[in-house]
Enzyme design. Structure first.
Site, PDB file in Angstrom:
ATOM      1  N   ARG A 116       0.867  -1.189   0.000  1.00 27.67           N
ATOM      2  CA  ARG A 116       0.000   0.000   0.000  1.00 27.67           C
ATOM      3  C   ARG A 116       0.899   1.233   0.000  1.00 27.67           C
ATOM      4  O   ARG A 116       1.921   1.271   0.698  1.00 27.67           O
ATOM      5  CB  ARG A 116      -0.901   0.027   1.241  1.00 27.67           C
ATOM      6  CG  ARG A 116      -2.128  -0.869   1.158  1.00 27.67           C
ATOM      7  CD  ARG A 116      -3.158  -0.390   0.118  1.00 27.67           C
ATOM      8  NE  ARG A 116      -4.318  -1.253   0.060  1.00 27.67           N
ATOM      9  CZ  ARG A 116      -4.470  -2.285  -0.789  1.00 27.67           C
ATOM     10  NH1 ARG A 116      -3.531  -2.574  -1.650  1.00 27.67           N
ATOM     11  NH2 ARG A 116      -5.579  -3.004  -0.777  1.00 27.67           N
TER      12      ARG A 116
ATOM     13  N   GLU B 140      -3.640   7.716  -3.930  1.00 28.99           N
ATOM     14  CA  GLU B 140      -4.196   7.250  -5.212  1.00 28.99           C
ATOM     15  C   GLU B 140      -5.531   7.920  -5.494  1.00 28.99           C
ATOM     16  O   GLU B 140      -6.310   8.109  -4.556  1.00 28.99           O
ATOM     17  CB  GLU B 140      -4.393   5.732  -5.166  1.00 28.99           C
ATOM     18  CG  GLU B 140      -3.075   5.005  -5.199  1.00 28.99           C
ATOM     19  CD  GLU B 140      -3.224   3.488  -5.173  1.00 28.99           C
ATOM     20  OE1 GLU B 140      -4.287   2.974  -5.559  1.00 28.99           O
ATOM     21  OE2 GLU B 140      -2.258   2.830  -4.761  1.00 28.99           O
TER      22      GLU B 140
ATOM     23  N   HIS C  15      -1.416   0.387  -9.913  1.00 27.89           N
ATOM     24  CA  HIS C  15      -2.064  -0.538  -8.964  1.00 27.89           C
ATOM     25  C   HIS C  15      -2.674  -1.741  -9.709  1.00 27.89           C
ATOM     26  O   HIS C  15      -3.885  -1.954  -9.662  1.00 27.89           O
ATOM     27  CB  HIS C  15      -3.116   0.198  -8.117  1.00 27.89           C
ATOM     28  CG  HIS C  15      -3.426  -0.507  -6.828  1.00 27.89           C
ATOM     29  ND1 HIS C  15      -3.833   0.125  -5.684  1.00 27.89           N
ATOM     30  CD2 HIS C  15      -3.386  -1.835  -6.498  1.00 27.89           C
ATOM     31  CE1 HIS C  15      -4.030  -0.751  -4.724  1.00 27.89           C
ATOM     32  NE2 HIS C  15      -3.764  -1.966  -5.198  1.00 27.89           N
TER      33      HIS C  15
HETATM   34  P1  NAP Z   1      -1.069 -11.446   4.482  1.00 27.86           P
HETATM   35  O1  NAP Z   1      -0.978 -12.891   4.091  1.00 27.86           O
HETATM   36  O2  NAP Z   1      -1.957 -11.065   5.602  1.00 27.86           O
HETATM   37  O3  NAP Z   1       0.425 -10.950   4.758  1.00 27.86           O
HETATM   38  C1  NAP Z   1       0.762  -9.761   5.369  1.00 27.86           C
HETATM   39  C2  NAP Z   1       1.842 -10.044   6.393  1.00 27.86           C
HETATM   40  O4  NAP Z   1       2.329  -8.821   6.912  1.00 27.86           O
HETATM   41  C3  NAP Z   1       1.324 -10.858   7.578  1.00 27.86           C
HETATM   42  O5  NAP Z   1       1.647 -12.212   7.428  1.00 27.86           O
HETATM   43  C4  NAP Z   1       1.968 -10.209   8.807  1.00 27.86           C
HETATM   44  O6  NAP Z   1       2.822 -11.147   9.419  1.00 27.86           O
HETATM   45  C5  NAP Z   1       2.802  -9.055   8.212  1.00 27.86           C
HETATM   46  N1  NAP Z   1       2.642  -7.832   9.014  1.00 27.86           N
HETATM   47  C6  NAP Z   1       1.496  -7.273   9.471  1.00 27.86           C
HETATM   48  N2  NAP Z   1       1.776  -6.171  10.189  1.00 27.86           N
HETATM   49  C7  NAP Z   1       3.123  -6.043  10.170  1.00 27.86           C
HETATM   50  C8  NAP Z   1       4.010  -5.106  10.757  1.00 27.86           C
HETATM   51  N3  NAP Z   1       3.562  -4.098  11.509  1.00 27.86           N
HETATM   52  N4  NAP Z   1       5.338  -5.264  10.548  1.00 27.86           N
HETATM   53  C9  NAP Z   1       5.790  -6.300   9.817  1.00 27.86           C
HETATM   54  N5  NAP Z   1       4.996  -7.231   9.249  1.00 27.86           N
HETATM   55  C10 NAP Z   1       3.675  -7.099   9.439  1.00 27.86           C
HETATM   56  O7  NAP Z   1      -1.523 -10.574   3.244  1.00 27.86           O
HETATM   57  P2  NAP Z   1      -1.184 -10.800   1.701  1.00 27.86           P
HETATM   58  O8  NAP Z   1      -2.274 -11.556   1.050  1.00 27.86           O
HETATM   59  O9  NAP Z   1       0.221 -11.276   1.549  1.00 27.86           O
HETATM   60  O10 NAP Z   1      -1.308  -9.275   1.200  1.00 27.86           O
HETATM   61  C11 NAP Z   1      -0.446  -8.281   1.730  1.00 27.86           C
HETATM   62  C12 NAP Z   1      -0.886  -6.894   1.287  1.00 27.86           C
HETATM   63  O11 NAP Z   1      -0.611  -6.702  -0.091  1.00 27.86           O
HETATM   64  C13 NAP Z   1      -2.402  -6.621   1.373  1.00 27.86           C
HETATM   65  O12 NAP Z   1      -2.793  -6.250   2.671  1.00 27.86           O
HETATM   66  C14 NAP Z   1      -2.606  -5.506   0.383  1.00 27.86           C
HETATM   67  O13 NAP Z   1      -2.518  -4.253   1.025  1.00 27.86           O
HETATM   68  C15 NAP Z   1      -1.440  -5.673  -0.588  1.00 27.86           C
HETATM   69  N6  NAP Z   1      -1.898  -6.073  -1.941  1.00 27.86           N
HETATM   70  C16 NAP Z   1      -1.651  -5.265  -3.000  1.00 27.86           C
HETATM   71  C17 NAP Z   1      -2.035  -5.647  -4.269  1.00 27.86           C
HETATM   72  C18 NAP Z   1      -1.752  -4.794  -5.463  1.00 27.86           C
HETATM   73  O14 NAP Z   1      -2.553  -4.785  -6.379  1.00 27.86           O
HETATM   74  N7  NAP Z   1      -0.635  -4.100  -5.531  1.00 27.86           N
HETATM   75  C19 NAP Z   1      -2.721  -6.846  -4.454  1.00 27.86           C
HETATM   76  C20 NAP Z   1      -2.974  -7.645  -3.351  1.00 27.86           C
HETATM   77  C21 NAP Z   1      -2.540  -7.251  -2.109  1.00 27.86           C
HETATM   78  P3  NAP Z   1       3.236 -10.985  10.967  1.00 27.86           P
HETATM   79  O15 NAP Z   1       2.027 -11.333  11.760  1.00 27.86           O
HETATM   80  O16 NAP Z   1       4.375 -11.890  11.122  1.00 27.86           O
HETATM   81  O17 NAP Z   1       3.636  -9.567  11.150  1.00 27.86           O
HETATM   82  C1  GLV Z   2      -5.268  -5.030  -3.973  1.00 30.44           C
HETATM   83  O1  GLV Z   2      -4.561  -4.093  -3.764  1.00 30.44           O
HETATM   84  C2  GLV Z   2      -5.770  -5.884  -2.943  1.00 30.44           C
HETATM   85  O2  GLV Z   2      -5.594  -5.575  -1.757  1.00 30.44           O
HETATM   86  O3  GLV Z   2      -6.389  -6.907  -3.314  1.00 30.44           O
END
Ligand code: NAP
Ligand code: GLV
Ligand code: GLV
Length: 320
Positions: free
Chosen positions: A233, A262, A280
């Protein structure tokens, strides 16, 4: 039959799955503004929202009949989940189905910024190529370099797995240590990661803790030759500080898919050559956007059957 407001038209698979219900779809080319959402959500049972919709207290409280918010994204920082939970409104997201697609885009950005792909493309189109030259467009190597992953979740791990093919040294930082990650990566403190990595990639959700996780001080800790990649993000990085660091040569480059405000992009960042910018599009493959739409519809249908939807993010609602 439930009354549903869908804030943009999703792929047809989802529309078909929901056809037995009263579906009110916002058909605009850009996101509806807050007043429009409030107006349309007023008499609805369910809101299908996008990450571009700020579902705040005003929106949540605009509809006394609202029972569910189904977000078409894995990130749900656009929703005031606390307020929704207070009102017993169930919130769902779309985890997992987009993981590999976002990891692919992250790698596209890593390769693009290190090997100056976008700059090179512009150079060719401008007719500037005068032939092979020893010092033309020298970038950074990726093979056997150190990759630093911040956030060892689904996407962070998928990005790390791809790095094995490049025989990279992988280090990671997360709040908790992660067994699956530690098969291929070494756990380090955030400061160590910032100091040691050649490529730093953000994969945390946006929360109060991760807002401006990378600011002036963190950028100063990075190597002058390092690259920063963000597909998480925009607000996780202080964009003004990033601009200063890039302009002053404190880091080598940045590749961004997400932005602080954004759809606006920092006017200074746009002027720099050592930045790659995408709009994005992390999850933007035909297959994945379809899977996300089906997942949204499955969450809605499961909720309407009286079940706990598979991707509920506020299970507290059911524990009350
Ligand atoms: P996820 O599986 O929940 O992974 C996020 C990880 O971040 C968690 O496992 C958590 O592990 C860690 N985390 C949370 N707070 C933290 C902190 N303060 N410091 C360090 N680590 C922390 O989520 P995901 O599916 O991988 O997605 C991650 C993010 O990508 C989404 O939330 C979204 O904002 C973004 N995203 C962007 C796009 C795009 O189009 N560019 C698409 C999809 C997702 P710990 O508990 O070990 O901290
Ligand atoms: C995209 O940014 C998502 O969070 O799925
Ligand atoms: C470059 O094209 C080479 O042959 O080294």
């Amino acid at each position: 039959m439930a009354k549903i407001f869908m804030s943009r038209r999703l792929p047809s698979e989802a529309i078909k799955m929901l056809e037995k219900h009263e579906l009110d779809i916002y058909e605009g080319d850009s996101p509806p503004d807050k007043q429009e959402i409030i107006k349309r959500v007023k008499d609805k049972d369910i809101l299908i929202s996008l990450l571009t919709d700020a579902i705040d207290k005003d929106v949540i409280n605009a509809s006394p009949s609202l029972k569910m918010i189904a977000n078409y994204a894995v990130g749900y920082d656009n929703i005031d989940v606390k307020e929704a939970t207070k009102r017993n409104i169930v919130v769902t997201n779309t985890p997992g189905v987009l993981t590999e697609t976002v990891a692919d885009l992250t790698w596209a950005l890593i390769l693009s910024i290190a090997r100056r792909i976008v700059e090179g493309d512009k150079f060719m189109r401008q007719g500037k190529f005068k032939g092979w030259a020893p010092l033309l467009m020298l970038g950074g190597d990726i093979y056997k370099k150190t990759l630093g992953i911040i956030g060892a979740g689904r996407i962070g791990k998928a990005v790390a797995k791809r790095a094995e093919g490049f025989r990279m040294n992988i280090i990671y930082y997360s709040r908790h240590r992660n067994e699956e990650m530690e098969r291929i990566a070494k756990y380090v403190s955030l400061n160590d990661l910032l100091k040691k990595a050649d490529f730093i990639s953000l994969h945390v959700p946006l929360t109060n803790e991760t807002y401006h996780l990378i600011g002036r001080n963190e950028l100063k800790m990075m190597k002058k030759t390092a690259y920063l990649i963000n597909t998480a993000r925009g607000k996780c990085i202080d964009e003004d500080a990033l601009y200063e660091a890039l302009k002053n040569g404190e880091i080598a480059g940045a590749a961004l898919d997400v932005y602080e405000n954004e759809p606006n992009v920092n006017k200074n960042l746009i002027k720099l050559d050592n930045v790659v910018l995408t709009p994005h599009i992390g999850s933007a493959s035909l297959e994945t956007r379809t899977k996300m739409a089906v997942m949204v519809a499955e969450n809605v249908l499961s909720f309407l059957k009286g079940e706990i939807p598979p991707n509920c993010v506020n299970l507290e609602v059911y524990k009350k």
